[in-house]
Write a protein that holds these residues in place. Structure first.
Motif, PDB file in Angstrom:
ATOM      1  N   ILE A  51      64.872  -5.893  30.939  1.00 30.82           N
ATOM      2  CA  ILE A  51      65.450  -4.663  31.447  1.00 30.82           C
ATOM      3  C   ILE A  51      66.527  -4.999  32.478  1.00 30.82           C
ATOM      4  O   ILE A  51      66.350  -5.856  33.338  1.00 30.82           O
ATOM      5  CB  ILE A  51      64.358  -3.782  32.087  1.00 30.82           C
ATOM      6  N   VAL A  52      67.649  -4.318  32.375  1.00 29.95           N
ATOM      7  CA  VAL A  52      68.776  -4.623  33.250  1.00 29.95           C
ATOM      8  C   VAL A  52      68.418  -4.335  34.703  1.00 29.95           C
ATOM      9  O   VAL A  52      67.906  -3.250  35.010  1.00 29.95           O
ATOM     10  CB  VAL A  52      69.994  -3.774  32.836  1.00 29.95           C
ATOM     11  N   PRO A  53      68.639  -5.269  35.602  1.00 34.60           N
ATOM     12  CA  PRO A  53      68.410  -4.959  37.018  1.00 34.60           C
ATOM     13  C   PRO A  53      69.371  -3.876  37.478  1.00 34.60           C
ATOM     14  O   PRO A  53      70.455  -3.705  36.930  1.00 34.60           O
ATOM     15  CB  PRO A  53      68.697  -6.301  37.715  1.00 34.60           C
ATOM     16  N   HIS A  54      68.947  -3.125  38.461  1.00 33.21           N
ATOM     17  CA  HIS A  54      69.768  -2.029  38.951  1.00 33.21           C
ATOM     18  C   HIS A  54      71.091  -2.557  39.502  1.00 33.21           C
ATOM     19  O   HIS A  54      71.144  -3.555  40.213  1.00 33.21           O
ATOM     20  CB  HIS A  54      69.020  -1.268  40.045  1.00 33.21           C
ATOM     21  N   VAL A  55      72.157  -1.852  39.153  1.00 34.17           N
ATOM     22  CA  VAL A  55      73.500  -2.232  39.568  1.00 34.17           C
ATOM     23  C   VAL A  55      73.914  -1.348  40.730  1.00 34.17           C
ATOM     24  O   VAL A  55      73.652  -0.139  40.722  1.00 34.17           O
ATOM     25  CB  VAL A  55      74.489  -2.078  38.394  1.00 34.17           C
ATOM     26  N   ALA A  56      74.548  -1.924  41.688  1.00 39.42           N
ATOM     27  CA  ALA A  56      75.030  -1.146  42.825  1.00 39.42           C
ATOM     28  C   ALA A  56      76.196  -0.274  42.376  1.00 39.42           C
ATOM     29  O   ALA A  56      77.198  -0.769  41.835  1.00 39.42           O
ATOM     30  CB  ALA A  56      75.472  -2.078  43.948  1.00 39.42           C
ATOM     31  N   ILE A  57      76.059   1.036  42.576  1.00 40.10           N
ATOM     32  CA  ILE A  57      77.081   1.983  42.147  1.00 40.10           C
ATOM     33  C   ILE A  57      77.472   2.835  43.346  1.00 40.10           C
ATOM     34  O   ILE A  57      76.638   3.543  43.919  1.00 40.10           O
ATOM     35  CB  ILE A  57      76.558   2.879  41.009  1.00 40.10           C
ATOM     36  N   SER A  58      78.722   2.761  43.704  1.00 34.59           N
ATOM     37  CA  SER A  58      79.182   3.529  44.866  1.00 34.59           C
ATOM     38  C   SER A  58      79.597   4.938  44.496  1.00 34.59           C
ATOM     39  O   SER A  58      79.551   5.846  45.324  1.00 34.59           O
ATOM     40  CB  SER A  58      80.362   2.801  45.531  1.00 34.59           C
ATOM     41  N   SER A  59      80.000   5.143  43.255  1.00 33.04           N
ATOM     42  CA  SER A  59      80.463   6.462  42.829  1.00 33.04           C
ATOM     43  C   SER A  59      79.298   7.441  42.774  1.00 33.04           C
ATOM     44  O   SER A  59      78.163   7.068  42.454  1.00 33.04           O
ATOM     45  CB  SER A  59      81.118   6.367  41.449  1.00 33.04           C
ATOM     46  N   ASP A  60      79.584   8.701  43.099  1.00 32.46           N
ATOM     47  CA  ASP A  60      78.562   9.747  42.958  1.00 32.46           C
ATOM     48  C   ASP A  60      79.012  10.808  41.951  1.00 32.46           C
ATOM     49  O   ASP A  60      78.495  11.920  41.929  1.00 32.46           O
ATOM     50  CB  ASP A  60      78.253  10.395  44.302  1.00 32.46           C
ATOM     51  N   THR A  61      79.972  10.452  41.081  1.00 32.05           N
ATOM     52  CA  THR A  61      80.484  11.396  40.091  1.00 32.05           C
ATOM     53  C   THR A  61      79.418  11.721  39.044  1.00 32.05           C
ATOM     54  O   THR A  61      78.886  10.805  38.405  1.00 32.05           O
ATOM     55  CB  THR A  61      81.719  10.821  39.371  1.00 32.05           C
ATOM     56  N   PRO A  62      79.079  12.985  38.845  1.00 31.62           N
ATOM     57  CA  PRO A  62      78.096  13.336  37.808  1.00 31.62           C
ATOM     58  C   PRO A  62      78.655  13.024  36.417  1.00 31.62           C
ATOM     59  O   PRO A  62      79.872  12.956  36.214  1.00 31.62           O
ATOM     60  CB  PRO A  62      77.880  14.834  38.000  1.00 31.62           C
ATOM     61  N   ILE A  63      77.751  12.841  35.478  1.00 34.20           N
ATOM     62  CA  ILE A  63      78.133  12.519  34.096  1.00 34.20           C
ATOM     63  C   ILE A  63      77.405  13.472  33.160  1.00 34.20           C
ATOM     64  O   ILE A  63      76.185  13.676  33.285  1.00 34.20           O
ATOM     65  CB  ILE A  63      77.777  11.061  33.743  1.00 34.20           C
ATOM     66  N   VAL A  64      78.128  14.043  32.203  1.00 38.57           N
ATOM     67  CA  VAL A  64      77.547  14.876  31.151  1.00 38.57           C
ATOM     68  C   VAL A  64      77.975  14.274  29.817  1.00 38.57           C
ATOM     69  O   VAL A  64      79.174  14.219  29.521  1.00 38.57           O
ATOM     70  CB  VAL A  64      78.009  16.340  31.242  1.00 38.57           C
ATOM     71  N   LEU A  65      77.023  13.793  29.049  1.00 36.60           N
ATOM     72  CA  LEU A  65      77.303  13.179  27.751  1.00 36.60           C
ATOM     73  C   LEU A  65      76.532  13.933  26.674  1.00 36.60           C
ATOM     74  O   LEU A  65      75.305  14.012  26.719  1.00 36.60           O
ATOM     75  CB  LEU A  65      76.912  11.703  27.757  1.00 36.60           C
ATOM     76  N   VAL A  66      77.258  14.500  25.713  1.00 36.54           N
ATOM     77  CA  VAL A  66      76.646  15.268  24.620  1.00 36.54           C
ATOM     78  C   VAL A  66      77.050  14.627  23.302  1.00 36.54           C
ATOM     79  O   VAL A  66      78.239  14.404  23.045  1.00 36.54           O
ATOM     80  CB  VAL A  66      77.087  16.740  24.646  1.00 36.54           C
ATOM     81  N   ILE A  67      76.053  14.345  22.471  1.00 37.95           N
ATOM     82  CA  ILE A  67      76.282  13.789  21.132  1.00 37.95           C
ATOM     83  C   ILE A  67      75.766  14.790  20.108  1.00 37.95           C
ATOM     84  O   ILE A  67      74.577  15.117  20.099  1.00 37.95           O
ATOM     85  CB  ILE A  67      75.558  12.442  20.950  1.00 37.95           C
ATOM     86  N   PHE A  68      76.661  15.300  19.284  1.00 36.20           N
ATOM     87  CA  PHE A  68      76.237  16.149  18.174  1.00 36.20           C
ATOM     88  C   PHE A  68      75.932  15.274  16.958  1.00 36.20           C
ATOM     89  O   PHE A  68      76.175  14.065  16.979  1.00 36.20           O
ATOM     90  CB  PHE A  68      77.303  17.199  17.854  1.00 36.20           C
ATOM     91  N   ASP A  69      75.416  15.885  15.894  1.00 36.35           N
ATOM     92  CA  ASP A  69      74.900  15.101  14.774  1.00 36.35           C
ATOM     93  C   ASP A  69      75.493  15.597  13.456  1.00 36.35           C
ATOM     94  O   ASP A  69      75.518  16.802  13.199  1.00 36.35           O
ATOM     95  CB  ASP A  69      73.368  15.209  14.727  1.00 36.35           C
ATOM     96  N   GLU A  70      75.948  14.652  12.632  1.00 34.40           N
ATOM     97  CA  GLU A  70      76.514  14.947  11.305  1.00 34.40           C
ATOM     98  C   GLU A  70      77.680  15.921  11.437  1.00 34.40           C
ATOM     99  O   GLU A  70      77.683  17.015  10.892  1.00 34.40           O
ATOM    100  CB  GLU A  70      75.429  15.518  10.389  1.00 34.40           C
ATOM    101  N   LEU A  88      71.991  22.337  33.647  1.00 34.79           N
ATOM    102  CA  LEU A  88      73.060  21.661  34.384  1.00 34.79           C
ATOM    103  C   LEU A  88      73.211  22.277  35.770  1.00 34.79           C
ATOM    104  O   LEU A  88      73.184  23.499  35.921  1.00 34.79           O
ATOM    105  CB  LEU A  88      74.384  21.785  33.625  1.00 34.79           C
ATOM    106  N   ASP A  89      73.357  21.425  36.777  1.00 38.47           N
ATOM    107  CA  ASP A  89      73.576  21.919  38.133  1.00 38.47           C
ATOM    108  C   ASP A  89      74.611  21.051  38.828  1.00 38.47           C
ATOM    109  O   ASP A  89      75.192  20.155  38.211  1.00 38.47           O
ATOM    110  CB  ASP A  89      72.262  21.982  38.921  1.00 38.47           C
ATOM    111  N   ALA A  90      74.827  21.292  40.090  1.00 37.32           N
ATOM    112  CA  ALA A  90      75.910  20.622  40.815  1.00 37.32           C
ATOM    113  C   ALA A  90      75.454  19.361  41.532  1.00 37.32           C
ATOM    114  O   ALA A  90      76.176  18.846  42.381  1.00 37.32           O
ATOM    115  CB  ALA A  90      76.529  21.597  41.824  1.00 37.32           C
ATOM    116  N   THR A 119      78.942  25.698  37.793  1.00 38.45           N
ATOM    117  CA  THR A 119      78.350  24.732  38.726  1.00 38.45           C
ATOM    118  C   THR A 119      79.376  23.826  39.389  1.00 38.45           C
ATOM    119  O   THR A 119      79.042  23.055  40.289  1.00 38.45           O
ATOM    120  CB  THR A 119      77.338  23.850  37.990  1.00 38.45           C
ATOM    121  N   GLY A 120      80.624  23.875  38.929  1.00 37.39           N
ATOM    122  CA  GLY A 120      81.648  22.989  39.469  1.00 37.39           C
ATOM    123  C   GLY A 120      81.747  21.665  38.748  1.00 37.39           C
ATOM    124  O   GLY A 120      82.625  20.841  39.057  1.00 37.39           O
ATOM    125  N   LEU A 121      80.869  21.423  37.779  1.00 44.34           N
ATOM    126  CA  LEU A 121      80.902  20.151  37.052  1.00 44.34           C
ATOM    127  C   LEU A 121      82.158  20.028  36.199  1.00 44.34           C
ATOM    128  O   LEU A 121      82.608  18.914  35.905  1.00 44.34           O
ATOM    129  CB  LEU A 121      79.659  20.020  36.167  1.00 44.34           C
TER     130      LEU A 121
END
Length: 809
Positions: A139-158, A337-339, A417-419
Motif C-alpha cells: 500500500i502506498v505510504p501517505h504522500v504529503a499534499i499541500s493543496s486543499d483543492t477538492p476533487i470531483v471525479l465521475v465515470i459513466f459507463d458504456e 457534494l458539499d464545500a 456549494t462553490g465547488l
C-alpha cells in the motif's frame, strides 16, 4: 466452485471479504456435504451392513451424476429432461459398479484423500492469497499534499463520445444541454480514448494511471498505487465503486461477519445453481450481474459510506429495479457534494449502460422485458436489420438524455456549494458501445473502434481556460497524472499516462487499446473518421432539435406529435395484427415509476411481403413510428416495437391504435387501418411462440430456456389450459392441434376439452400427431377454454405432451 472463485478475486473484493470469511467458506464447502453424508451413513448402520453399503453406493451414484452436469449444461443443446436422464444413467451405472467392485471401492477410498488438495490449492492461489495475507508494504505510504483543492471525479459507463455530438462535431446543445454547459465550462478532450474496453480493467487504469495487466483484478491488493491511496492520508474520501474496490476500506464501514457471510453464501448458491441447472430452469433465478455482488438480494439493504447512500434493493422486476437504482445512486452522489476542502468525491455510475429501459425523466418504460432488437452477446454482433439496431440506438440515446439530466443536477449542486469554481472536476466514461448493423457492439474492430474506445473527457479546475477543445490524443491513463499535476503533488512511482496539460501529448500519433488479450493500435485520422461516420449515422436517424425529438426516429419521424385528425380518414385495412398485453393501457397511473411506454405487437406478413411502416397512436396522437423486425417472425407474425413518450399517457384508460403508413394513395402519406386480433376468426398459433398473443391466458405450459425460447413448441405439465377471447357473433368453427410427441413412452392418454365439452379422448403417439376438431357442439361464448390433459413423465412428473401449434379457424 473453487476454480471459478480463484479466477474472480473481485467476488471477494466487492463484498470486502476478510481472511476469516474465506476460511469459513472453505470449511463449509469442503466439509458440509461429507458431514451430511457421514450422518446419513451413521444412521444407516442401525439398519444393517447391507443398508449402509447401499447408502454408500447411492452417494457415489449421486455425486458421479453431478460430474458431467455442468459440461452438458454449457453445451446447451439438450432439453433438461434428456440432460438429467443422461446424468441419472451415469450415476446409476457408477453406483452399481461401486457396489460390485472391491477394487473400485479401494481405489476411491485411496483417492478421496485428494479432495483435501482442492481447498489447499484454492487457498494458495495467488489471487486468494492476496486476500488472506494482504501485504501492507504494497500500500502506498501517505504522500504529503499541500493543496486543499477538492476533487470531483465521475465515470459513466458504456458511453461513447459520438452519442452527444452533433453533425459539426460539437456537443449537441439542443439535445444534451447539460453536457454542452459542461463543455463550455471546461477543457474538453474530444479525442479521449480508453486503454481497455472492459470495466474491470478500464476503471483501474483511470484510477492508477497505468496500463492494465491481464491477470489483475479490480482490487486494492492488485492496484495499491491509486488515486485513493495517494490522497488517503490527507483528503476526506467518499467513493462509490459498484464494480471495483480500490479504495482503502474504512473499518467503520465494514459489514459485520454475519452480513458478509450471508451475502457470500447467498450469492454462491445462485452461482452454483446457474452452473448446474439447465438454462430453461434458471429463468426465475436472479441474474449474475457484472457487479459480482448481491445476486440473491434476500434483503433490501442500504449501502452507506459517509453521506453517500444508494439502495441495493431489487424488487419483483429485478432488471427494472436495478436500472432505476442506478439513477438514484447518481442523485444521492450529487446531493452529498458539499464545500469541504481537501475532499475527494468519486462516482462510478452504471449509466447509460444497457439494458436501455429508462426515460430521460428517470421513469422506466419496459414492463414485460425488452423485445429482441438485434442484440447478441456482449462480445457478439448486432443483427443486420438496420431498423432493429436503430431502435436499440434510440433507447440508448434516451438513456444518455437521462444522464444529461442527472449531470445537470450535479452541476447545480456544484454551483450551489462553490465547488464549480473551486474544485478539480473531471467527467469521463470507462468505455463506449457501437450501434452498427452486423458489427460488434462491444468488441473493437477496424470499423467500430472509435465507438468502443472513444469516451467523453471534460476537465475543469481553478485557473484553467474554459470552453477549450483539445484534439490531442488523450488517454484514460492521463487522468490521475492530470490530478497530480493540478494539485502539484510529487510522487516516486511510475505512471504510464501523462498530464493532459503536458505539451508532449500533442506529439502522440496512435490510439492504443487492450481488447481482451488483443492489443489494438489506430491513428488519429482513423479515430476521427470512424467517429464522424457514427455521428452521421445518428444524424440520419434523428433530426433532433430537442430531447423530445429522440422519439422522431426513422424516415417518417416528423409525423410524431401530429393528431389523427390532421390526416384524411384512414384507408380500409389490408393487414392484420395485434398489440401485446393491451390491458396494461387500460389503467395507467402517472404516479407509478414504471409506465407501459414500450409498445410491442405483431403484424401478419407473408415471407415475401415488404415490411410496412407503422404508426402508433396514443390517445389520438401519433406517438411513434416503427417497422417490423426482419428476424423475429413466428408463423406468419412479425414482431414490432416502439418507445412512446411518457407525455403520451394520461391517468386511467389510454387508447392505443396501430396504423400502416400508405404512400401510394395520392397523398404524401395516408394512415391505413390494421385489423386487430379479435376482429376475425383466425387465431393462428394462439398460445405458442415468442410471447403470449393478445388476450390469451396460458396455464400449464413450460416455456423453453434461452437457447430454445424462439421455438414455437411447448411442453405441457399434464394439465394445460388456454383461455382465448373470441367474437361471439363470428366464432371459430374448428380447432387444430399439432403435437411433436410425448415422453419416453410410445403413447399416452390424451383428453381435449373446449368449454367443458370433450372433443377428443384417446391416444397421443410419441411422434408427430395432428388432429382437427369441429367446435359445433361447443356453446357459443366470448371466450374458449381449451384444456389439454395427458399423462406425465420426467424426474418431477411435470412433462406431458409437446405441443407445436394450436389453430382456431
Amino acid at each position: 466452485m473453487f476454480n471459478i472463485l480463484a479466477q474472480h478475486g473481485e467476488f471477494f473484493a466487492i463484498r470486502q471479504s476478510q481472511p476469516l470469511d474465506i476460511i469459513v467458506l472453505v470449511l463449509v464447502v469442503t466439509l458440509s456435504v461429507p458431514a451430511l453424508l457421514a450422518l446419513v451413513s451413521l444412521a444407516a448402520t442401525r439398519f444393517g451392513v447391507k443398508t449402509c453399503a447401499a447408502a454408500h453406493a447411492s452417494f457415489i451414484g449421486i455425486l458421479t451424476a453431478l460430474i458431467p452436469l455442468p459440461a452438458l449444461v454449457r453445451h446447451g443443446t439438450m432439453h433438461a429432461p434428456l440432460l438429467l436422464m443422461i446424468c441419472i444413467l451415469i450415476g446409476v451405472a457408477a453406483g452399481v459398479l461401486y457396489a460390485r467392485s472391491d477394487g473400485l471401492r479401494r481405489f476411491l477410498s485411496f483417492l478421496s484423500a485428494g479432495a483435501l488438495c482442492l481447498p489447499l490449492l484454492f487457498l494458495f492461489d495467488p489471487a486468494i492469497r492476496k486476500t488472506l495475507c494482504p501485504d501492507a508494504a504494497d500500500i502506498v505510504p501517505h504522500v504529503a499534499i499541500s493543496s486543499d483543492t477538492p476533487i470531483v471525479l465521475v465515470i459513466f459507463d458504456e458511453f461513447p463520445t459520438s452519442s452527444i455530438l452533433d453533425l459539426s462535431g460539437h456537443v449537441d446543445s439542443n439535445v444534451f444541454p447539460n453536457f454542452a454547459e459542461l463543455a463550455t465550462g471546461s477543457v474538453w478532450f474530444r479525442n479521449a480514448t480508453v486503454v481497455a474496453t472492459s470495466t474491470h480493467m478500464s476503471v483501474p487504469s483511470i484510477l492508477t494511471g497505468r496500463n492494465p495487466q491481464a491477470e489483475s483484478h479490480p482490487t486494492l491488493q492488485d492496484h495499491p498505487h491509486n488515486l485513493f491511496t495517494l490522497l488517503g492520508g490527507t483528503y476526506q474520501i467518499d467513493t462509490f465503486e459498484p464494480i471495483t474496490n480500490l479504495a482503502t476500506p474504512n473499518p467503520t464501514d465494514l459489514p459485520s461477519i454475519r452480513q458478509r457471510l450471508r451475502s457470500l453464501f447467498d450469492d454462491l448458491w445462485v452461482i452454483y445453481l446457474h452452473i448446474f441447472l439447465p438454462a430453461e430452469w434458471t429463468r426465475t433465478l436472479a441474474p449474475i450481474s457484472q457487479r459480482w455482488n448481491n445476486f440473491a438480494a434476500r434483503e433490501q439493504q442500504e449501502h452507506k459510506r459517509h453521506h453517500l447512500s444508494a439502495k441495493r434493493a431489487i424488487g419483483k422486476d429485478k432488471h427494472m429495479r436495478q436500472i432505476e437504482i442506478r439513477a438514484r445512486e447518481m442523485i444521492n452522489f450529487s446531493n452529498g457534494l458539499d464545500a469541504a476542502p481537501k475532499s475527494l468525491w468519486f462516482m462510478h455510475s452504471i449509466l447509460p449502460h444497457s439494458p436501455h429501459t429508462i426515460y430521460p425523466s428517470g421513469r422506466t418504460y419496459a414492463v414485460a422485458g425488452i423485445p429482441p432488437s438485434g442484440e447478441g452477446a456482449k462480445s457478439g454482433p448486432w443483427s443486420d436489420d438496420e431498423w432493429a439496431v436503430a431502435h436499440a440506438y434510440q433507447r440508448h440515446l434516451l438513456q444518455v438524455s437521462l444522464v444529461d439530466q442527472l449531470l445537470g443536477k450535479m452541476i447545480q449542486q456544484l454551483k450551489k456549494t462553490g465547488l464549480w469554481d473551486n474544485a478539480v472536476i473531471i467527467v469521463t466514461a470507462d468505455h463506449g458501445i457501437s450501434f452498427r448493423p452486423g458489427d460488434r457492439r462491444r468488441t473493437a474492430s477496424a470499423s467500430n473502434f472509435a465507438d468502443i474506445v472513444g469516451i467523453p473527457l471534460f476537465v475543469r479546475a481553478p485557473g484553467l481556460e474554459t470552453a477549450k477543445v483539445v484534439d490531442s490524443l488523450a488517454r484514460s491513463t492521463d487522468i490521475l497524472p492530470t490530478i497530480i499535476d493540478l494539485l502539484n503533488i510529487q510522487i516516486d512511482w511510475q505512471l504510464h499516462g501523462q498530464s493532459l496539460f503536458d505539451p508532449a501529448i500533442a506529439d502522440r500519433t496512435n490510439v492504443s487499446n487492450i481488447d481482451g488479450d488483443t492489443a489494438l493500435r489506430f491513428d488519429q485520422e482513423a479515430l476521427e473518421r470512424v467517429r464522424t461516420e457514427a455521428v452521421a449515422n445518428k444524424g440520419a436517424l434523428f433530426a433532433a432539435a430537442s430531447p423530445q425529438d429522440l422519439y422522431r426516429l426513422g424516415p417518417f419521424g416528423d409525423l410524431v406529435g401530429l393528431p389523427l385528425d390532421a390526416f384524411p380518414a384512414p384507408l380500409e385495412a389490408e393487414l392484420r395484427g395485434r398489440i401485446d398485453t393491451p390491458k396494461q393501457y387500460h389503467e395507467v397511473s402517472l404516479r407509478n415509476r414504471k409506465l407501459p411506454g414500450l409498445v410491442v405487437g405483431y403484424v401478419e406478413l407473408d415471407s415475401e411481403d415488404e415490411l410496412p411502416w407503422l404508426a402508433v397512436s396514443v390517445n389520438g396522437i401519433i406517438s411513434a413510428i416503427t417497422r417490423p423486425y426482419l428476424r423475429y417472425r413466428h408463423l406468419s407474425e412479425t414482431l414490432w416495437a416502439a418507445v412512446v413518450p411518457e407525455s403520451s399517457f394520461v391517468n386511467g384508460h389510454n387508447d392505443i391504435q396501430i396504423y400502416a403508413l400508405n404512400t401510394t394513395s395520392g397523398f404524401p402519406v395516408r394512415l391505413q387501418h390494421i385489423t386487430m386480433s379479435g376482429e376475425s376468426r383466425d387465431f393462428r398459433g394462439v398460445a405458442l411462440g415468442g410471447a403470449p398473443i393478445w388476450g390469451v391466458r396460458e396455464h400449464g405450459f413450460h416455456v423453453p430456456g434461452p437457447t430454445q425460447r424462439e421455438k414455437p413448441h411447448r411442453w405441457t405439465n399434464g394439465k394445460a389450459q388456454l383461455e382465448v377471447p373470441v367474437n361471439i357473433d363470428d366464432p371459430p368453427n374448428t380447432l387444430s392441434i399439432t403435437l411433436l410427441g410425448w415422453g419416453p413412452e410410445e403413447t399416452t392418454d390424451l383428453h381435449i376439452r373446449v368449454n367443458g365439452v370433450a372433443l377428443y379422448a384417446g391416444a397421443a403417439p410419441g411422434k408427430v400427431w395432428e388432429k382437427t376438431l369441429a367446435l359445433d357442439t361447443v356453446t357459443a361464448s366470448d371466450k374458449l377454454n381449451i384444456e389439454i390433459n395427458s399423462g406425465t413423465w420426467g424426474p418431477n412428473k411435470d412433462r406431458g405432451v409437446l405441443v407445436q401449434a394450436i389453430t382456431l379457424q
